[in-house]
Design a protein around this motif. Structure first.
Motif, mmCIF file in Angstrom:
data_model
loop_
_atom_site.group_PDB
_atom_site.id
_atom_site.type_symbol
_atom_site.label_atom_id
_atom_site.label_comp_id
_atom_site.label_asym_id
_atom_site.label_seq_id
_atom_site.Cartn_x
_atom_site.Cartn_y
_atom_site.Cartn_z
ATOM 1 N N ALA A 1 -22.652 -17.043 -27.816
ATOM 2 C CA ALA A 1 -21.259 -18.226 -28.318
ATOM 3 C C ALA A 1 -20.434 -16.295 -28.646
ATOM 4 O O ALA A 1 -20.681 -16.149 -27.910
ATOM 5 N N TRP A 2 -19.386 -17.569 -28.473
ATOM 6 C CA TRP A 2 -17.961 -16.652 -29.174
ATOM 7 C C TRP A 2 -17.773 -16.739 -30.354
ATOM 8 O O TRP A 2 -18.324 -18.270 -31.342
ATOM 9 N N PHE A 3 -17.103 -16.168 -31.125
ATOM 10 C CA PHE A 3 -16.588 -16.642 -31.996
ATOM 11 C C PHE A 3 -15.522 -15.623 -32.748
ATOM 12 O O PHE A 3 -15.744 -14.473 -32.102
ATOM 13 N N ARG A 4 -14.326 -15.454 -33.458
ATOM 14 C CA ARG A 4 -13.464 -15.139 -33.399
ATOM 15 C C ARG A 4 -13.608 -14.947 -35.296
ATOM 16 O O ARG A 4 -14.024 -15.269 -35.993
ATOM 17 N N ALA B 1 -6.967 -13.522 -33.043
ATOM 18 C CA ALA B 1 -7.839 -12.580 -33.391
ATOM 19 C C ALA B 1 -8.604 -11.668 -32.906
ATOM 20 O O ALA B 1 -8.243 -12.260 -31.749
ATOM 21 N N VAL B 2 -9.469 -11.635 -33.665
ATOM 22 C CA VAL B 2 -10.600 -10.122 -32.602
ATOM 23 C C VAL B 2 -11.868 -11.651 -32.166
ATOM 24 O O VAL B 2 -12.200 -11.877 -33.317
ATOM 25 N N TYR B 3 -11.978 -11.790 -30.764
ATOM 26 C CA TYR B 3 -12.948 -12.572 -30.424
ATOM 27 C C TYR B 3 -14.489 -11.556 -30.134
ATOM 28 O O TYR B 3 -13.967 -10.351 -29.232
ATOM 29 N N TYR B 4 -15.474 -12.113 -30.541
ATOM 30 C CA TYR B 4 -16.519 -11.761 -30.140
ATOM 31 C C TYR B 4 -17.365 -12.536 -29.741
ATOM 32 O O TYR B 4 -17.285 -13.904 -29.853
ATOM 33 N N CYS B 5 -18.380 -12.038 -28.466
ATOM 34 C CA CYS B 5 -19.443 -12.665 -27.813
ATOM 35 C C CYS B 5 -20.377 -12.624 -28.639
ATOM 36 O O CYS B 5 -20.591 -11.386 -29.018
ATOM 37 N N ALA B 6 -22.109 -13.046 -28.254
ATOM 38 C CA ALA B 6 -22.853 -12.938 -29.657
ATOM 39 C C ALA B 6 -23.892 -13.401 -29.040
ATOM 40 O O ALA B 6 -24.301 -14.641 -28.519
ATOM 41 N N THR B 7 -25.635 -12.775 -28.971
ATOM 42 C CA THR B 7 -26.417 -14.077 -28.689
ATOM 43 C C THR B 7 -26.204 -15.112 -30.458
ATOM 44 O O THR B 7 -26.194 -14.673 -31.253
ATOM 45 N N ASP B 8 -27.146 -15.813 -29.781
ATOM 46 C CA ASP B 8 -27.059 -16.661 -30.409
ATOM 47 C C ASP B 8 -28.878 -17.244 -30.696
ATOM 48 O O ASP B 8 -29.736 -17.789 -29.687
ATOM 49 N N LEU B 9 -29.764 -16.616 -32.025
ATOM 50 C CA LEU B 9 -30.912 -16.514 -32.369
ATOM 51 C C LEU B 9 -31.487 -17.822 -32.115
ATOM 52 O O LEU B 9 -32.871 -18.860 -32.205
ATOM 53 N N SER B 10 -30.585 -18.935 -32.434
ATOM 54 C CA SER B 10 -30.849 -20.342 -32.954
ATOM 55 C C SER B 10 -30.597 -21.406 -31.818
ATOM 56 O O SER B 10 -30.045 -22.767 -32.431
ATOM 57 N N GLY B 11 -30.120 -21.208 -30.977
ATOM 58 C CA GLY B 11 -29.466 -22.286 -30.050
ATOM 59 C C GLY B 11 -29.195 -22.608 -30.334
ATOM 60 O O GLY B 11 -28.259 -24.022 -30.080
ATOM 61 N N CYS B 12 -27.676 -22.240 -30.578
ATOM 62 C CA CYS B 12 -25.985 -22.771 -30.579
ATOM 63 C C CYS B 12 -26.124 -23.271 -32.268
ATOM 64 O O CYS B 12 -25.353 -23.528 -32.381
ATOM 65 N N GLY B 13 -27.430 -22.162 -33.350
ATOM 66 C CA GLY B 13 -27.104 -23.378 -34.398
ATOM 67 C C GLY B 13 -26.685 -21.748 -35.559
ATOM 68 O O GLY B 13 -26.154 -22.288 -36.258
ATOM 69 N N ASN C 1 -20.780 -26.846 -26.457
ATOM 70 C CA ASN C 1 -20.389 -27.005 -27.573
ATOM 71 C C ASN C 1 -19.141 -26.357 -28.098
ATOM 72 O O ASN C 1 -18.936 -24.636 -27.989
ATOM 73 N N TYR C 2 -17.796 -27.175 -28.694
ATOM 74 C CA TYR C 2 -16.742 -26.470 -29.375
ATOM 75 C C TYR C 2 -16.596 -26.433 -30.557
ATOM 76 O O TYR C 2 -16.626 -27.481 -31.704
ATOM 77 N N ALA C 3 -15.731 -25.307 -31.573
ATOM 78 C CA ALA C 3 -14.633 -25.762 -32.861
ATOM 79 C C ALA C 3 -13.887 -27.102 -32.633
ATOM 80 O O ALA C 3 -13.533 -26.424 -31.757
ATOM 81 N N ASP C 4 -13.978 -28.360 -34.020
ATOM 82 C CA ASP C 4 -12.577 -28.863 -33.324
ATOM 83 C C ASP C 4 -11.262 -28.011 -32.756
ATOM 84 O O ASP C 4 -11.292 -28.957 -32.581
ATOM 85 N N SER C 5 -11.229 -27.243 -34.135
ATOM 86 C CA SER C 5 -9.553 -26.718 -33.523
ATOM 87 C C SER C 5 -9.914 -25.911 -32.585
ATOM 88 O O SER C 5 -8.283 -25.147 -31.662
ATOM 89 N N ARG D 1 -14.879 -15.745 -40.835
ATOM 90 C CA ARG D 1 -15.956 -15.782 -38.916
ATOM 91 C C ARG D 1 -15.981 -16.882 -38.794
ATOM 92 O O ARG D 1 -16.138 -17.789 -39.186
ATOM 93 N N GLU D 2 -15.236 -17.580 -37.782
ATOM 94 C CA GLU D 2 -15.947 -18.997 -37.021
ATOM 95 C C GLU D 2 -16.454 -18.862 -35.870
ATOM 96 O O GLU D 2 -15.607 -18.029 -35.007
ATOM 97 N N GLY D 3 -16.864 -19.460 -35.683
ATOM 98 C CA GLY D 3 -17.615 -19.585 -34.297
ATOM 99 C C GLY D 3 -17.052 -20.785 -33.600
ATOM 100 O O GLY D 3 -15.811 -22.110 -33.794
ATOM 101 N N VAL D 4 -16.511 -20.214 -32.272
ATOM 102 C CA VAL D 4 -15.978 -21.037 -31.573
ATOM 103 C C VAL D 4 -16.392 -22.060 -30.546
ATOM 104 O O VAL D 4 -16.121 -23.137 -30.461
ATOM 105 N N SER D 5 -17.492 -21.330 -30.004
ATOM 106 C CA SER D 5 -17.793 -22.156 -28.824
ATOM 107 C C SER D 5 -19.521 -21.362 -28.467
ATOM 108 O O SER D 5 -19.732 -20.243 -28.851
ATOM 109 N N CYS D 6 -20.506 -22.564 -28.261
ATOM 110 C CA CYS D 6 -21.185 -21.444 -27.729
ATOM 111 C C CYS D 6 -22.015 -22.613 -26.567
ATOM 112 O O CYS D 6 -21.873 -23.859 -25.971
ATOM 113 N N ILE D 7 -22.809 -21.559 -25.682
ATOM 114 C CA ILE D 7 -23.648 -22.306 -24.134
ATOM 115 C C ILE D 7 -25.102 -22.314 -24.227
ATOM 116 O O ILE D 7 -25.758 -21.069 -24.927
#
Length: 120
Positions: free
Chosen positions: A35-38, A92-104, A59-63, A45-51
């Motif tokens: 995932a990417w969040f910012r 913003a500062v953008y971060y990538c992260a492992t998502d342990l919940s399958g993009c949850g 998936n993507y945030a509406d914004s 913190r806002e989730g931006v996208s996830c694969i």
């Protein structure tokens, strides 16, 4: 050891584009969704996208929908975030992260972040 390193941020004018990269080690894409969040100053913190690791579903945030695209390259252990039509509110500062919940949205490890500033 899981490590993620973001790069590609910078200063860009409104309407411009940037491509962020997330280089990772210590795991394979087959097992982790990414995932990417910012986070902007004074904002949550806002989730931006996830694969998804399972089938590559994105998936993507509406914004950011229609402007940002997430992708991955298995052989380079890298995930990208292509950002087009950037707006000042994308700053913003953008971060990538492992998502342990399958993009949850249950983030595990993340990197140090990369600053994106959209300003004229």
């Amino acid at each position: 050891q899981v490590q993620l390193v973001e790069s590609g941020g910078g200063l860009v004018q409104p309407g411009g584009s940037l491509r962020l990269s997330c280089a990772f080690s210590g795991f394979t894409l087959a097992y982790y969704s990414i995932a990417w969040f910012r986070q902007a100053p004074g904002k949550e913190r806002e989730g931006v996208s996830c694969i998804s690791s399972s089938d590559g579903t994105t998936n993507y945030a509406d914004s950011v929908k229609g402007r940002f695209t997430i992708s991955r390259e298995y052989d380079k252990n890298t995930v990208y975030l292509q950002m087009n039509s950037l707006k000042p509110e994308d700053t913003a500062v953008y971060y990538c992260a492992t998502d342990l919940s399958g993009c949850g949205g249950a983030f595990g490890a993340w990197g140090q972040g990369t600053q994106v500033t959209v300003s004229s």
